[in-house]
Design an enzyme around this catalytic site. Structure first.
Site, PDB file in Angstrom:
ATOM      1  N   ARG A   1     -10.774   1.327  13.883  1.00 58.69           N
ATOM      2  CA  ARG A   1     -10.387   2.077  12.689  1.00 58.69           C
ATOM      3  C   ARG A   1     -11.240   1.576  11.523  1.00 58.69           C
ATOM      4  O   ARG A   1     -12.095   2.272  11.034  1.00 58.69           O
ATOM      5  CB  ARG A   1      -8.888   1.890  12.439  1.00 58.69           C
ATOM      6  CG  ARG A   1      -8.315   2.825  11.425  1.00 58.69           C
ATOM      7  CD  ARG A   1      -6.810   2.674  11.280  1.00 58.69           C
ATOM      8  NE  ARG A   1      -6.396   1.378  10.749  1.00 58.69           N
ATOM      9  CZ  ARG A   1      -5.171   1.110  10.290  1.00 58.69           C
ATOM     10  NH1 ARG A   1      -4.232   2.040  10.317  1.00 58.69           N
ATOM     11  NH2 ARG A   1      -4.876  -0.086   9.828  1.00 58.69           N
TER      12      ARG A   1
ATOM     13  N   LYS B   1       0.840  -1.202   0.000  1.00 59.30           N
ATOM     14  CA  LYS B   1       0.000   0.000   0.000  1.00 59.30           C
ATOM     15  C   LYS B   1       0.880   1.260   0.000  1.00 59.30           C
ATOM     16  O   LYS B   1       2.106   1.155   0.095  1.00 59.30           O
ATOM     17  CB  LYS B   1      -0.920  -0.018   1.216  1.00 59.30           C
ATOM     18  CG  LYS B   1      -0.181   0.112   2.535  1.00 59.30           C
ATOM     19  CD  LYS B   1      -1.110  -0.118   3.725  1.00 59.30           C
ATOM     20  CE  LYS B   1      -0.359   0.039   5.029  1.00 59.30           C
ATOM     21  NZ  LYS B   1      -1.148  -0.398   6.181  1.00 59.30           N
TER      22      LYS B   1
ATOM     23  N   TYR C   1      19.907  28.870   8.083  1.00 58.29           N
ATOM     24  CA  TYR C   1      18.811  29.700   8.592  1.00 58.29           C
ATOM     25  C   TYR C   1      18.761  29.681  10.112  1.00 58.29           C
ATOM     26  O   TYR C   1      18.921  28.619  10.728  1.00 58.29           O
ATOM     27  CB  TYR C   1      17.466  29.188   8.059  1.00 58.29           C
ATOM     28  CG  TYR C   1      17.215  29.521   6.623  1.00 58.29           C
ATOM     29  CD1 TYR C   1      17.199  30.837   6.166  1.00 58.29           C
ATOM     30  CD2 TYR C   1      16.971  28.510   5.699  1.00 58.29           C
ATOM     31  CE1 TYR C   1      16.955  31.142   4.844  1.00 58.29           C
ATOM     32  CE2 TYR C   1      16.730  28.800   4.365  1.00 58.29           C
ATOM     33  CZ  TYR C   1      16.719  30.118   3.943  1.00 58.29           C
ATOM     34  OH  TYR C   1      16.486  30.417   2.636  1.00 58.29           O
TER      35      TYR C   1
HETATM   36  C1  PLP Z   1      -0.454  -1.392   6.884  1.00 57.99           C
HETATM   37  C2  PLP Z   1      -1.097  -2.656   7.246  1.00 57.99           C
HETATM   38  C3  PLP Z   1      -0.339  -3.832   7.319  1.00 57.99           C
HETATM   39  C4  PLP Z   1       1.174  -3.840   7.227  1.00 57.99           C
HETATM   40  O1  PLP Z   1       1.690  -3.217   8.386  1.00 57.99           O
HETATM   41  P1  PLP Z   1       3.263  -3.110   8.689  1.00 57.99           P
HETATM   42  O2  PLP Z   1       3.320  -2.537  10.057  1.00 57.99           O
HETATM   43  O3  PLP Z   1       3.801  -2.176   7.658  1.00 57.99           O
HETATM   44  O4  PLP Z   1       3.853  -4.459   8.586  1.00 57.99           O
HETATM   45  C5  PLP Z   1      -1.015  -5.022   7.536  1.00 57.99           C
HETATM   46  N1  PLP Z   1      -2.363  -5.042   7.702  1.00 57.99           N
HETATM   47  C6  PLP Z   1      -3.118  -3.929   7.654  1.00 57.99           C
HETATM   48  C7  PLP Z   1      -4.586  -4.016   7.853  1.00 57.99           C
HETATM   49  C8  PLP Z   1      -2.514  -2.696   7.438  1.00 57.99           C
HETATM   50  O5  PLP Z   1      -3.248  -1.571   7.413  1.00 57.99           O
END
Ligand code: PLP
Length: 321
Positions: free
Chosen positions: A97, A6, A216
């Site tokens: 969530r 993702k 800066y």
């Molecule tokens: C992002 C996510 C993962 C992967 O999580 P990591 O901490 O990057 O390994 C797995 N399952 C769900 C539902 C997620 O949202």
């Protein structure tokens, strides 16, 4: 083991990342969005199973034509999907969530009708704290809820959950960040191979006298004679400004501290006594010698944010990634 790609492959490019992971043997993928799922399908062809975490919305055509498996996160999504093809069911076990709450499960069961379930899953809120008591609470709730789906494969753990132990593995683990070089834990991070490297070139090398200030806000003052290098990297490239005075680049086998503030396109580092510091020399700011978890800690953020801001912004700039 599934591969989570993702956020455009954690900022590294979902297509490139999923091709590399498929070559390494991955057969199951998770994207957040249908659009990402369709890209991954086009890149990988027919074989792999691709789950879409956000589930169906107004994109039923694409989900079906790209043969994606949506994760159904609510009663509304179950009804919308209407048993068109196999789907996954997300049960909320305490993260609040996404997912069907325990009290909604009876409704979900009847709404699912004859939907064939490719997976029943949940997600841990506190996996990164290996011993956090909430992990066991969620595990118990997941086991209880999964009794209702005796034939469906089960999945609970992302990277951190997978590292808690085998009790959390079930049929499928869903690592994301672990594939990209972070242990995802609050402590005792295992050392994983870096898969993303960010380097930027030195533009100028300067000699400074005691009392001179840098960048800066003039927030750093030389206490003695120093040699500094100005590097073509800044927050516009995704190098977080919170690394001002805290981060480092690696050149000539040593860490070279950032002096003063990170600016939009430039950083000043201390290269006193470093023969390699010449205009054009490449300085490593993330990679095998500047580990993701180390940089995240110095920046006061999570490795996820380092990768996604860094890699996303870098693609638009000239920095070598
Ligand atoms: C992002 C996510 C993962 C992967 O999580 P990591 O901490 O990057 O390994 C797995 N399952 C769900 C539902 C997620 O949202």
């Amino acid at each position: 083991m599934a591969a989570v790609v993702k956020a455009d492959g954690y900022g590294l490019g979902a297509v490139g990342a999923s091709r590399a992971l498929a070559q390494a043997g991955a057969r199951v993928f998770f994207t957040a969005t249908t659009q990402e799922g369709a890209w991954v399908r086009r890149a990988l062809g027919e074989g792999p199973q691709i789950f879409v975490l956000n589930g169906p919305a107004d994109d039923l055509d694409v989900l079906q034509s790209a043969k994606l498996t949506p994760v159904l996160n609510s009663l509304a999504q179950i009804k919308l999907w209407d048993a068109r093809a196999p789907a996954a069911l997300h049960i909320d076990t305490g993260m609040n969530r996404l997912g069907i709450g325990p009290e909604e499960l009876p409704h979900a069961m009847s709404a699912l009708k004859d939907t064939s379930l490719a997976l029943v899953m949940s997600h841990l809120a506190c996996g990164s704290g290996l011993k956090h008591p909430f992990n066991a609470v969620q595990l118990r709730r997941f086991i209880d809820a999964s009794m209702l789906f005796p034939r469906a494969p089960l999945s609970l753990a992302a990277t951190a959950g997978a590292l808690i132990g085998a009790d959390y593995h079930f049929d499928l683990i869903r690592p994301g960040i672990g594939l990209y070089g972070s242990g995802a834990l609050d402590a005792d991070t295992p050392t994983l191979t870096a898969v993303a490297t960010i380097e930027a070139p030195i533009l100028q090398v300067r000699d400074a006298l005691p009392g001179e200030t840098f960048g800066y806000g003039a927030t750093f003052t030389a206490a003695e004679k120093m040699r500094t290098a100005t590097v073509a990297l800044g927050y516009a490239d995704g190098y977080l400004r919170s690394l001002s005075g805290r981060g480092y680049g690696v050149l000539g086998g040593a860490k070279r501290p950032i002096l003063g503030r990170v600016s939009m396109d430039l950083i000043i580092i201390d290269v006193t006594g470093c023969a390699e510091a010449q205009p054009g020399a490449m300085v490593e700011f993330l990679g095998p010698n500047a580990p993701l978890d180390d940089i995240a800690q110095l920046a006061g953020t999570a490795p996820y944010e380092i990768l996604t801001t860094f890699a996303g912004a870098v693609r638009k700039s000239g920095v070598r990634a």
